[in-house]
Motif scaffolding. Structure first.
Motif, PDB file in Angstrom:
ATOM      1  N   LEU A  62     -27.949  11.983  20.487  1.00 25.91           N
ATOM      2  CA  LEU A  62     -28.126  12.235  19.054  1.00 25.91           C
ATOM      3  C   LEU A  62     -29.309  13.155  18.796  1.00 25.91           C
ATOM      4  O   LEU A  62     -29.268  13.994  17.889  1.00 25.91           O
ATOM      5  CB  LEU A  62     -28.313  10.907  18.306  1.00 25.91           C
ATOM      6  CG  LEU A  62     -27.065  10.020  18.209  1.00 25.91           C
ATOM      7  CD1 LEU A  62     -27.417   8.654  17.639  1.00 25.91           C
ATOM      8  CD2 LEU A  62     -25.984  10.688  17.348  1.00 25.91           C
ATOM      9  N   GLU A  63     -30.341  13.028  19.579  1.00 23.85           N
ATOM     10  CA  GLU A  63     -31.495  13.911  19.441  1.00 23.85           C
ATOM     11  C   GLU A  63     -31.101  15.352  19.770  1.00 23.85           C
ATOM     12  O   GLU A  63     -31.523  16.295  19.089  1.00 23.85           O
ATOM     13  CB  GLU A  63     -32.632  13.441  20.347  1.00 23.85           C
ATOM     14  CG  GLU A  63     -33.902  14.288  20.285  1.00 23.85           C
ATOM     15  CD  GLU A  63     -34.596  14.228  18.942  1.00 23.85           C
ATOM     16  OE1 GLU A  63     -35.437  15.110  18.660  1.00 23.85           O
ATOM     17  OE2 GLU A  63     -34.295  13.308  18.147  1.00 23.85           O
ATOM     18  N   ARG A  64     -30.282  15.530  20.814  1.00 18.64           N
ATOM     19  CA  ARG A  64     -29.806  16.874  21.154  1.00 18.64           C
ATOM     20  C   ARG A  64     -28.964  17.450  20.021  1.00 18.64           C
ATOM     21  O   ARG A  64     -29.110  18.627  19.662  1.00 18.64           O
ATOM     22  CB  ARG A  64     -28.976  16.842  22.444  1.00 18.64           C
ATOM     23  CG  ARG A  64     -29.766  16.706  23.732  1.00 18.64           C
ATOM     24  CD  ARG A  64     -28.909  17.041  24.954  1.00 18.64           C
ATOM     25  NE  ARG A  64     -27.684  16.258  25.020  1.00 18.64           N
ATOM     26  CZ  ARG A  64     -27.599  15.063  25.586  1.00 18.64           C
ATOM     27  NH1 ARG A  64     -28.681  14.498  26.110  1.00 18.64           N
ATOM     28  NH2 ARG A  64     -26.445  14.425  25.624  1.00 18.64           N
ATOM     29  N   ILE A  65     -28.087  16.629  19.473  1.00 16.48           N
ATOM     30  CA  ILE A  65     -27.206  17.090  18.400  1.00 16.48           C
ATOM     31  C   ILE A  65     -28.017  17.485  17.176  1.00 16.48           C
ATOM     32  O   ILE A  65     -27.735  18.512  16.527  1.00 16.48           O
ATOM     33  CB  ILE A  65     -26.169  16.000  18.054  1.00 16.48           C
ATOM     34  CG1 ILE A  65     -25.137  15.894  19.191  1.00 16.48           C
ATOM     35  CG2 ILE A  65     -25.491  16.279  16.715  1.00 16.48           C
ATOM     36  CD1 ILE A  65     -24.186  14.727  19.065  1.00 16.48           C
ATOM     37  N   GLU A  68     -29.320  20.858  17.755  1.00 17.22           N
ATOM     38  CA  GLU A  68     -28.279  21.881  17.641  1.00 17.22           C
ATOM     39  C   GLU A  68     -27.953  22.185  16.177  1.00 17.22           C
ATOM     40  O   GLU A  68     -27.774  23.340  15.794  1.00 17.22           O
ATOM     41  CB  GLU A  68     -27.015  21.414  18.369  1.00 17.22           C
ATOM     42  CG  GLU A  68     -27.150  21.375  19.885  1.00 17.22           C
ATOM     43  CD  GLU A  68     -25.921  20.753  20.546  1.00 17.22           C
ATOM     44  OE1 GLU A  68     -24.927  20.521  19.823  1.00 17.22           O
ATOM     45  OE2 GLU A  68     -25.966  20.490  21.760  1.00 17.22           O
ATOM     46  N   ILE A  69     -27.872  21.142  15.368  1.00 17.92           N
ATOM     47  CA  ILE A  69     -27.575  21.357  13.937  1.00 17.92           C
ATOM     48  C   ILE A  69     -28.680  22.177  13.297  1.00 17.92           C
ATOM     49  O   ILE A  69     -28.421  23.137  12.554  1.00 17.92           O
ATOM     50  CB  ILE A  69     -27.398  20.007  13.213  1.00 17.92           C
ATOM     51  CG1 ILE A  69     -26.155  19.279  13.731  1.00 17.92           C
ATOM     52  CG2 ILE A  69     -27.304  20.227  11.702  1.00 17.92           C
ATOM     53  CD1 ILE A  69     -25.959  17.886  13.180  1.00 17.92           C
ATOM     54  N   SER A  73     -26.362  25.862  15.901  1.00 17.95           N
ATOM     55  CA  SER A  73     -25.406  26.043  16.988  1.00 17.95           C
ATOM     56  C   SER A  73     -24.413  24.887  17.120  1.00 17.95           C
ATOM     57  O   SER A  73     -23.583  24.882  18.031  1.00 17.95           O
ATOM     58  CB  SER A  73     -26.154  26.209  18.320  1.00 17.95           C
ATOM     59  OG  SER A  73     -26.966  25.074  18.591  1.00 17.95           O
ATOM     60  N   PHE A  74     -24.471  23.910  16.224  1.00 16.04           N
ATOM     61  CA  PHE A  74     -23.569  22.765  16.320  1.00 16.04           C
ATOM     62  C   PHE A  74     -22.168  23.173  15.883  1.00 16.04           C
ATOM     63  O   PHE A  74     -22.000  23.835  14.849  1.00 16.04           O
ATOM     64  CB  PHE A  74     -24.073  21.616  15.448  1.00 16.04           C
ATOM     65  CG  PHE A  74     -23.254  20.360  15.556  1.00 16.04           C
ATOM     66  CD1 PHE A  74     -23.416  19.505  16.637  1.00 16.04           C
ATOM     67  CD2 PHE A  74     -22.314  20.041  14.584  1.00 16.04           C
ATOM     68  CE1 PHE A  74     -22.656  18.353  16.738  1.00 16.04           C
ATOM     69  CE2 PHE A  74     -21.549  18.886  14.680  1.00 16.04           C
ATOM     70  CZ  PHE A  74     -21.725  18.032  15.765  1.00 16.04           C
ATOM     71  N   VAL A  90     -18.538  14.779  18.946  1.00 14.06           N
ATOM     72  CA  VAL A  90     -19.282  15.621  19.888  1.00 14.06           C
ATOM     73  C   VAL A  90     -20.110  14.750  20.825  1.00 14.06           C
ATOM     74  O   VAL A  90     -20.187  15.009  22.045  1.00 14.06           O
ATOM     75  CB  VAL A  90     -20.183  16.621  19.126  1.00 14.06           C
ATOM     76  CG1 VAL A  90     -21.122  17.343  20.091  1.00 14.06           C
ATOM     77  CG2 VAL A  90     -19.320  17.627  18.375  1.00 14.06           C
ATOM     78  N   LEU A  91     -20.729  13.708  20.276  1.00  8.54           N
ATOM     79  CA  LEU A  91     -21.522  12.798  21.119  1.00  8.54           C
ATOM     80  C   LEU A  91     -20.652  12.177  22.209  1.00  8.54           C
ATOM     81  O   LEU A  91     -21.049  12.145  23.390  1.00  8.54           O
ATOM     82  CB  LEU A  91     -22.133  11.699  20.240  1.00  8.54           C
ATOM     83  CG  LEU A  91     -22.943  10.626  20.978  1.00  8.54           C
ATOM     84  CD1 LEU A  91     -24.244  11.210  21.521  1.00  8.54           C
ATOM     85  CD2 LEU A  91     -23.243   9.439  20.053  1.00  8.54           C
TER      86      LEU A  91
END
Length: 466
Positions: A62-65, A68-69, A73-74, A90-91
């Motif tokens: 979730l931290e990566r997502i 990205e947002i 780039s999400f 996506v997760l």
């Protein structure tokens, strides 16, 4: 396929997919959605519902997502109809079964309520801070032009003279009440629905108080049906925004009038004015007009949600997807209006001479002349009639009350003496109104101190919520 597609043999059409999707709106709540999911996963691990290893994978994913947002780039996909499904799909594609376990013990119903309440709290807090800034601008103008006199109006007719500072402080007190309404909206949103699931709660041993603490909620909603169907907190926010926009519209209406050649009370700075494409001389108060105009859309946002809610049975209904767009719009519109009004008030030039010149018109001393007679024992209604005769005399002569002779006054009443001239002096008329809340210099000084004290307290309150 959608995350709910297990019992379906066919998917929805391309049109109905787009029609039913809330993603274009609720993707603005990504930060709140991720915060709620991280708190939920941590609680599930703490309660032994999922493993700590899965919770750690979920948290890191979730931290990566989120990154990205925020980096743009999400891969938002309209086939994932809302922000919840977009992030979860996506997760799960990234971390596998651990991601698929995130939704254990919750529903999109309590998830979206959690996101929306977190959003409402943030926006109420932002608006409280912007409200404080506008009040500072109004107080500053009141202090800089404390003794300036202008005509006060009723029915848009000259009534009695008042201090410009008194006039500015009237709007400060309106905004003070607006702050209280925004604070109440914040408090209304400050309750945790997470763990209510679809409507009935869940069989998993969830700790709703743990997620409440993790997300900064002050309390937990005690009824799961109410938790997923309640939008009163959004109505509170929309109402607070609507009333404050109405107040700003009133303020801007006066600024628009005051900036005309007929009034000439103020000049707006170039930064808050525009010109004409055909008339070279024009300097238009466009931004004051826009603030006045935008009140309509915010009030419309409130009415839209009231109508949406009015016939909904318990618990969740798809109608509630319409709850967020208006609230997002209203909060942003009000914040923009606050910022614009603050700059406009800060930079506008005041013309005391023009205000005073207008205050000399319209027999603004008439009430004080009537009071002069009443204080000498004449019934006020009789005094009112006598002064009406004097005003009629002035109308016929084309002069002011101050132009009448003592003989003119005595022709109406023997109670008039030479000291009547003191009742015709505008500064004296204003200064004499010393009752609490009045426009007298001493009363306004006391009021200004109170306004600054209330402003300081509200500023501290808004900062404490950050």
């Amino acid at each position: 396929m959608a995350l709910w597609s297990g019992r379906f043999e066919e998917g929805v059409s391309e049109f109905t997919q787009r029609f039913g999707a809330s993603l274009p709106v609720d993707k603005q709540l990504y930060a709140q959605d991720i915060a709620g999911s991280r708190a939920h996963a941590a609680m599930l691990a703490h309660q032994g519902v999922i493993s700590q290893e899965d919770a750690d994978k979920i948290d890191a994913g979730l931290e990566r997502i989120k990154g990205e947002i925020e980096a743009g780039s999400f891969p938002f996909d309209i086939n994932n109809e809302d922000i919840h499904m977009s992030i979860e799909s996506v997760l799960t594609s990234e971390i596998g079964d651990a991601g698929a376990r995130l939704h254990t013990g919750r529903s999109r119903n309590d998830q979206v309520c959690t996101d929306t309440r977190l959003f409402a709290k943030k926006r109420a807090r932002d608006l409280m801070a912007a409200n404080v800034e506008l009040r500072h601008a109004l107080v500053s103008q009141a202090e800089k032009h404390f003794d300036v006199i202008l005509p006060g109006y009723t029915h848009m007719q000259h009534a009695q003279p008042v201090l410009f500072s008194h006039h500015m402080l009237a709007y400060v007190w309106m905004l003070d009440r607006d702050f209280d309404r925004l604070r109440a909206a914040y408090d209304a949103a400050d309750a945790n629905p997470l763990g209510s699931a679809a409507l009935a709660g869940t069989t998993y041993p969830l700790d709703r108080f743990m997620t409440a603490e993790a997300l900064g909620f002050s309390r937990v909603i005690p009824n799961s049906l109410d938790a997923v169907s309640d939008r009163d907190f959004l109505l509170d926010l929309l109402y607070a925004c609507s009333v404050s926009c109405m107040h700003l519209s009133r303020l801007c209406e006066e600024i628009i009038l005051w900036s005309t050649a007929e009034f000439g009370f103020v000049t707006l700075s170039d930064s808050f004015s525009t010109g004409s494409s055909i008339m070279p001389q024009k300097k238009n108060p466009d931004f004051a007009e826009l603030i006045r105009g935008k009140s309509g859309r915010v009030i419309g946002d409130l009415v839209a949600l009231l109508v949406t809610m009015k016939s909904l049975p318990l618990a969740y209904n798809k109608d509630l997807q319409e709850d967020k767009e208006g609230a997002i719009d209203a909060a942003k519109t009000l914040e923009d209006c606050y910022r614009c009004a603050t700059g406009m008030i800060d930079t506008m030039e005041i013309h005391p001479d023009a205000m005073l010149e207008q205050a000399k018109k319209g027999y603004l001393a008439a009430t004080d002349v009537a009071d002069y007679l009443a204080k000498k024992g004449l019934p006020f209604r009789r005094a009112h009639e006598i002064v009406g005769h004097l005003v009629l005399l002035c109308d016929k002569r084309g002069c002011g009350l101050e132009d009448l002779s003592l003989e003119d006054f005595k022709a109406e009443s023997d109670l008039f003496e030479e000291d009547i001239t003191k009742c015709l002096d505008l500064a004296s008329i204003v200064a004499a109104r010393t009752t609490f809340g009045g426009t007298g210099n001493s009363a306004v000084k006391e009021q200004l101190d109170q306004a600054k004290e209330a402003l300081a307290a509200d500023e501290a309150d808004a900062a404490s919520l950050a």
